[in-house]
Scaffold this motif. Sequence first.
Motif, PDB file in Angstrom:
ATOM      1  N   LYS A  91      42.092  41.885  56.744  1.00 37.36           N
ATOM      2  CA  LYS A  91      41.411  42.757  55.795  1.00 37.36           C
ATOM      3  C   LYS A  91      41.299  42.031  54.474  1.00 37.36           C
ATOM      4  O   LYS A  91      42.027  41.079  54.193  1.00 37.36           O
ATOM      5  N   ILE A  92      40.369  42.472  53.663  1.00 36.15           N
ATOM      6  CA  ILE A  92      40.317  41.971  52.298  1.00 36.15           C
ATOM      7  C   ILE A  92      41.075  42.958  51.419  1.00 36.15           C
ATOM      8  O   ILE A  92      40.891  44.181  51.522  1.00 36.15           O
ATOM      9  N   GLU A  93      41.962  42.444  50.606  1.00 42.50           N
ATOM     10  CA  GLU A  93      42.837  43.304  49.818  1.00 42.50           C
ATOM     11  C   GLU A  93      42.068  44.037  48.722  1.00 42.50           C
ATOM     12  O   GLU A  93      41.231  43.445  48.023  1.00 42.50           O
ATOM     13  N   ALA A  94      42.374  45.323  48.560  1.00 46.07           N
ATOM     14  CA  ALA A  94      41.743  46.120  47.512  1.00 46.07           C
ATOM     15  C   ALA A  94      41.996  45.522  46.136  1.00 46.07           C
ATOM     16  O   ALA A  94      41.122  45.523  45.262  1.00 46.07           O
ATOM     17  N   GLU A  95      43.193  44.990  45.942  1.00 48.32           N
ATOM     18  CA  GLU A  95      43.547  44.409  44.639  1.00 48.32           C
ATOM     19  C   GLU A  95      42.656  43.221  44.296  1.00 48.32           C
ATOM     20  O   GLU A  95      42.276  43.024  43.144  1.00 48.32           O
ATOM     21  N   LEU A  96      42.263  42.439  45.310  1.00 51.76           N
ATOM     22  CA  LEU A  96      41.403  41.283  45.070  1.00 51.76           C
ATOM     23  C   LEU A  96      40.005  41.738  44.664  1.00 51.76           C
ATOM     24  O   LEU A  96      39.394  41.174  43.751  1.00 51.76           O
ATOM     25  N   VAL A  97      39.506  42.767  45.333  1.00 50.65           N
ATOM     26  CA  VAL A  97      38.183  43.304  44.986  1.00 50.65           C
ATOM     27  C   VAL A  97      38.200  43.867  43.572  1.00 50.65           C
ATOM     28  O   VAL A  97      37.265  43.657  42.786  1.00 50.65           O
ATOM     29  N   GLN A  98      39.269  44.565  43.237  1.00 53.37           N
ATOM     30  CA  GLN A  98      39.352  45.153  41.896  1.00 53.37           C
ATOM     31  C   GLN A  98      39.426  44.065  40.827  1.00 53.37           C
ATOM     32  O   GLN A  98      38.829  44.205  39.753  1.00 53.37           O
ATOM     33  N   ARG A  99      40.123  42.981  41.114  1.00 57.22           N
ATOM     34  CA  ARG A  99      40.171  41.876  40.144  1.00 57.22           C
ATOM     35  C   ARG A  99      38.780  41.289  39.918  1.00 57.22           C
ATOM     36  O   ARG A  99      38.391  40.992  38.783  1.00 57.22           O
ATOM     37  N   TRP A 100      38.031  41.122  41.007  1.00 52.21           N
ATOM     38  CA  TRP A 100      36.660  40.631  40.854  1.00 52.21           C
ATOM     39  C   TRP A 100      35.842  41.605  40.007  1.00 52.21           C
ATOM     40  O   TRP A 100      35.100  41.180  39.099  1.00 52.21           O
ATOM     41  N   LEU A 101      35.968  42.892  40.283  1.00 48.85           N
ATOM     42  CA  LEU A 101      35.165  43.884  39.572  1.00 48.85           C
ATOM     43  C   LEU A 101      35.512  43.915  38.089  1.00 48.85           C
ATOM     44  O   LEU A 101      34.621  44.084  37.240  1.00 48.85           O
ATOM     45  N   ASN A 102      36.770  43.730  37.757  1.00 48.35           N
ATOM     46  CA  ASN A 102      37.160  43.696  36.338  1.00 48.35           C
ATOM     47  C   ASN A 102      36.416  42.585  35.606  1.00 48.35           C
ATOM     48  O   ASN A 102      35.967  42.760  34.465  1.00 48.35           O
ATOM     49  N   GLY A 103      36.281  41.436  36.259  1.00 50.05           N
ATOM     50  CA  GLY A 103      35.571  40.330  35.631  1.00 50.05           C
ATOM     51  C   GLY A 103      34.071  40.493  35.657  1.00 50.05           C
ATOM     52  O   GLY A 103      33.376  40.101  34.708  1.00 50.05           O
ATOM     53  N   TRP A 104      33.551  41.073  36.742  1.00 41.53           N
ATOM     54  CA  TRP A 104      32.104  41.260  36.863  1.00 41.53           C
ATOM     55  C   TRP A 104      31.587  42.207  35.782  1.00 41.53           C
ATOM     56  O   TRP A 104      30.553  41.941  35.160  1.00 41.53           O
ATOM     57  N   THR A 105      32.299  43.294  35.540  1.00 39.39           N
ATOM     58  CA  THR A 105      31.868  44.218  34.491  1.00 39.39           C
ATOM     59  C   THR A 105      31.973  43.559  33.121  1.00 39.39           C
ATOM     60  O   THR A 105      31.125  43.775  32.252  1.00 39.39           O
ATOM     61  N   ALA A 106      33.001  42.731  32.916  1.00 36.93           N
ATOM     62  CA  ALA A 106      33.121  42.013  31.646  1.00 36.93           C
ATOM     63  C   ALA A 106      31.977  41.025  31.482  1.00 36.93           C
ATOM     64  O   ALA A 106      31.387  40.899  30.394  1.00 36.93           O
ATOM     65  N   ALA A 107      31.633  40.314  32.556  1.00 42.60           N
ATOM     66  CA  ALA A 107      30.565  39.317  32.490  1.00 42.60           C
ATOM     67  C   ALA A 107      29.227  39.955  32.139  1.00 42.60           C
ATOM     68  O   ALA A 107      28.389  39.326  31.485  1.00 42.60           O
ATOM     69  N   ARG A 108      29.032  41.200  32.560  1.00 35.80           N
ATOM     70  CA  ARG A 108      27.763  41.878  32.315  1.00 35.80           C
ATOM     71  C   ARG A 108      27.816  42.904  31.190  1.00 35.80           C
ATOM     72  O   ARG A 108      26.880  43.684  31.000  1.00 35.80           O
ATOM     73  N   SER A 109      28.925  42.899  30.454  1.00 37.77           N
ATOM     74  CA  SER A 109      29.110  43.813  29.312  1.00 37.77           C
ATOM     75  C   SER A 109      28.927  45.265  29.731  1.00 37.77           C
ATOM     76  O   SER A 109      28.305  46.071  29.022  1.00 37.77           O
ATOM     77  N   LEU A 110      29.475  45.615  30.879  1.00 39.82           N
ATOM     78  CA  LEU A 110      29.414  46.972  31.392  1.00 39.82           C
ATOM     79  C   LEU A 110      30.721  47.697  31.104  1.00 39.82           C
ATOM     80  O   LEU A 110      31.764  47.072  30.934  1.00 39.82           O
ATOM     81  N   PRO A 111      30.696  49.041  31.072  1.00 37.18           N
ATOM     82  CA  PRO A 111      31.954  49.779  30.890  1.00 37.18           C
ATOM     83  C   PRO A 111      32.900  49.519  32.061  1.00 37.18           C
ATOM     84  O   PRO A 111      32.469  49.157  33.158  1.00 37.18           O
ATOM     85  N   GLU A 112      34.167  49.714  31.815  1.00 38.11           N
ATOM     86  CA  GLU A 112      35.164  49.548  32.878  1.00 38.11           C
ATOM     87  C   GLU A 112      34.865  50.513  34.028  1.00 38.11           C
ATOM     88  O   GLU A 112      34.533  51.681  33.803  1.00 38.11           O
TER      89      GLU A 112
END
Length: 227
Positions: free
Chosen positions: A3-24
Motif C-alpha cells: 500500500k502507499i502510506e497515507a502519511e506519504l500522500v499527506q506530506r506530498w499534499l502539504n508541499g503541493w499546496t505550498a507550491a501553488r499558494s493554495l490554502p492548507e
Amino acid sequence: MTKIEAELVQRWLNGWTAARSLPEAEPVEPAGYGLRSECDQPGREVEVFALRADEEPESVAQLAAAVAAARRTTWLTVPTLRPRAVEAVVRAAALELLHRSEWFMTTDLTEHPQHAPAAPYEREVRTEGPVTAVSFHDSSGQVAARGTIAVVGTDAIADRIETDAAHRRRGLGRAVMSALAEAAAARGARTGLLIASEEGQRLYSSLGWRHEADVLIARGPAVPSHR
C-alpha cells in the motif's frame, strides 16, 4: 510494499499546496479517508485526495460518491497500488477518468545527479518563502524550461516542470530537476516527492526517482455556473 502510506500522500499534499499558494487542505469526513483542497480553477474548483485507497478500499467509493454529488466541479485524485480496482470504483460512481498513468514518485535528494545544459541557456533561481522557482532562458531571454519546488520540513515537492516544445531534447528537463534538487537540499530537504505525468516519468526515472504508486485522477460532473 502492499500500500502507499497515507502519511506519504499527506506530506506530498502539504508541499503541493505550498507550491501553488493554495490554502492548507482540510480533512474529508469520515476523518482519515481523504483531504480536500480549494483549487479555485475553472473546471477544477475543488480537489479531493484519497489517503487510504489500498488499506480501506471502501473509502474510495465513499469519496467518489461525494465528488459525484458535489455542488462545484470537483476532482478526485487517488494514489494506489491497485489502479484497476480504483478505476472500476470511480467509473461506477459515474466520474470521468482523466488520467490513468500518472505516478507518485520519491527520491533521495542528497544523491540526485547534477546536469547543466549546453550554451546558450542561462539559469535563473528565485526563492520566495518555501518555494524555489528555476527557469532557463535562451539567448533571446525567453523562458525555455521552468519548474518549482516547495520545501516543507525535510521534504521537497517538485511541481509544474515544463519545457517549451521548441527546446525539448536538449537536456533542459534534467537541468531544471537538478537545479531544483540542489536548491531544496541546500535548504535542508532530504526527500523529494512528486506526481509525474506520463511524459515526465521517463525523465524522473532516469534521474533516480522511484515509482511508489500509480495515481488515478477523475472528475465529477460539470456544474453549471449561476450568475
